[in-house]
Design a protein around this motif. Structure first.
Motif, PDB file in Angstrom:
ATOM      1  N   THR A 188       0.840  -1.186   0.000  1.00  0.00           N
ATOM      2  CA  THR A 188       0.000   0.000   0.000  1.00  0.00           C
ATOM      3  C   THR A 188       0.871   1.229   0.000  1.00  0.00           C
ATOM      4  O   THR A 188       2.093   1.144   0.094  1.00  0.00           O
ATOM      5  CB  THR A 188      -0.933   0.012   1.226  1.00  0.00           C
ATOM      6  N   THR A 189       0.245   2.392  -0.098  1.00  0.00           N
ATOM      7  CA  THR A 189       0.979   3.628   0.020  1.00  0.00           C
ATOM      8  C   THR A 189       1.350   3.846   1.472  1.00  0.00           C
ATOM      9  O   THR A 189       0.883   3.148   2.360  1.00  0.00           O
ATOM     10  CB  THR A 189       0.120   4.799  -0.483  1.00  0.00           C
ATOM     11  N   SER A 246      -1.063   8.244   3.503  1.00  0.00           N
ATOM     12  CA  SER A 246      -2.410   7.846   3.111  1.00  0.00           C
ATOM     13  C   SER A 246      -3.439   8.394   4.076  1.00  0.00           C
ATOM     14  O   SER A 246      -4.511   8.837   3.676  1.00  0.00           O
ATOM     15  CB  SER A 246      -2.512   6.318   3.072  1.00  0.00           C
ATOM     16  N   THR A 251       1.060  -0.754  -4.808  1.00  0.00           N
ATOM     17  CA  THR A 251      -0.343  -0.583  -4.437  1.00  0.00           C
ATOM     18  C   THR A 251      -1.101  -1.858  -4.788  1.00  0.00           C
ATOM     19  O   THR A 251      -0.706  -2.614  -5.675  1.00  0.00           O
ATOM     20  CB  THR A 251      -0.977   0.608  -5.167  1.00  0.00           C
ATOM     21  N   SER A 275      -4.771  -1.436  -0.689  1.00  0.00           N
ATOM     22  CA  SER A 275      -4.564   0.013  -0.663  1.00  0.00           C
ATOM     23  C   SER A 275      -5.889   0.739  -0.833  1.00  0.00           C
ATOM     24  O   SER A 275      -6.179   1.717  -0.131  1.00  0.00           O
ATOM     25  CB  SER A 275      -3.610   0.435  -1.790  1.00  0.00           C
ATOM     26  N   TRP A 321      -7.967   0.371   2.298  1.00  0.00           N
ATOM     27  CA  TRP A 321      -7.461   1.242   3.359  1.00  0.00           C
ATOM     28  C   TRP A 321      -7.933   2.683   3.157  1.00  0.00           C
ATOM     29  O   TRP A 321      -8.442   3.320   4.074  1.00  0.00           O
ATOM     30  CB  TRP A 321      -5.951   1.157   3.373  1.00  0.00           C
ATOM     31  N   TRP A 381      -6.649  -0.074   9.025  1.00  0.00           N
ATOM     32  CA  TRP A 381      -5.397  -0.547   8.431  1.00  0.00           C
ATOM     33  C   TRP A 381      -5.282  -2.071   8.563  1.00  0.00           C
ATOM     34  O   TRP A 381      -4.959  -2.768   7.603  1.00  0.00           O
ATOM     35  CB  TRP A 381      -4.229   0.143   9.133  1.00  0.00           C
TER      36      TRP A 381
END
Length: 223
Positions: free
Chosen positions: A3-4, A9, A114, A118, A121, A153
């Protein structure tokens, strides 16, 4: 989770809303950032005939657009006395570029990949940004939001877990698999498209089961 950045984020996923409950006028948002994206944007398909409005885009440190959100329905506000009956009816669609792990623009680091997680989230945190449990003291909301963000998360990192179910919804007319969950605050879903992007969505007051998604042909029309 692929994910970022966790911190980045969290900051960009939250739409601009005043804690007093006042809405932020769409006129303050511009289409400029959306036009810089190297990927297509997604929103609800033409079956949705209500209002549509820009929210915000998330950018990497080098200024590249990585994701953004499009709102549908009532523009939500953060309210601490809202009940299920008087909350706004809205759905927000989040588009995030599907990127593998890659070098940063300056070549000094590695950007995280990603994935559908992602999108899950970003959608989960987006829903929280418009949520304030009734009777909660103003001073406690930041602590509550931090705790719930960590929970979002963890949930996004376990899409195969018991908190998620599966849902098939059309994307550009093609039945597409989504991960879906509901909570007392609303619903969240996430999946991928055939156009190289991941799509997340969250909402309240509108049923997710009847939604469909489609590529936005001209994002400049939202200006």
């Amino acid at each position: 989770m692929e994910t970022t950045s966790h911190t980045t984020s969290r900051a960009v996923a939250q739409a601009p809303a005043a804690e007093s409950g006042q809405q932020v006028p769409s006129a303050r948002r511009t289409v400029d950032g959306y036009l810089l994206a190297p990927f297509p944007w997604y929103g609800l398909d033409e079956a949705f005939t209500g209002p549509r409005w820009l929210m915000q885009v998330g950018m990497a440190a080098d200024g590249a657009v990585e994701h953004g959100s499009i709102g549908h329905g009532d523009e939500p506000s953060v309210r601490n006395e809202a009940t299920a009956e008087d909350r706004e009816k809205f759905a927000v669609v989040v588009t995030i570029a599907a990127n593998p792990s890659r070098r940063s623009a300056d070549g000094t680091g590695l950007l995280e990949a990603t994935s559908v997680s992602s999108a899950a989230w970003l959608a989960g945190v987006g829903l929280l940004s418009f949520t304030w449990p009734g009777q909660m003291d103003h001073s406690l909301r930041d602590d509550w939001l931090e705790q719930q963000t960590e929970t979002a998360w963890a949930l996004a990192d376990d899409l195969a877990g018991p908190d998620w179910s599966t849902l098939s919804l059309p994307v550009d007319g093609v039945p597409t698999h989504f991960h879906y969950r509901e909570s007392e605050f609303g619903w969240v879903l996430a999946g991928s498209t055939q156009e190289g992007v991941h799509v997340g969505a969250y909402g309240r007051g509108l049923s997710a089961y009847g939604l469909g998604f489609a590529m936005i042909k001209d994002i400049s029309a939202y200006a």
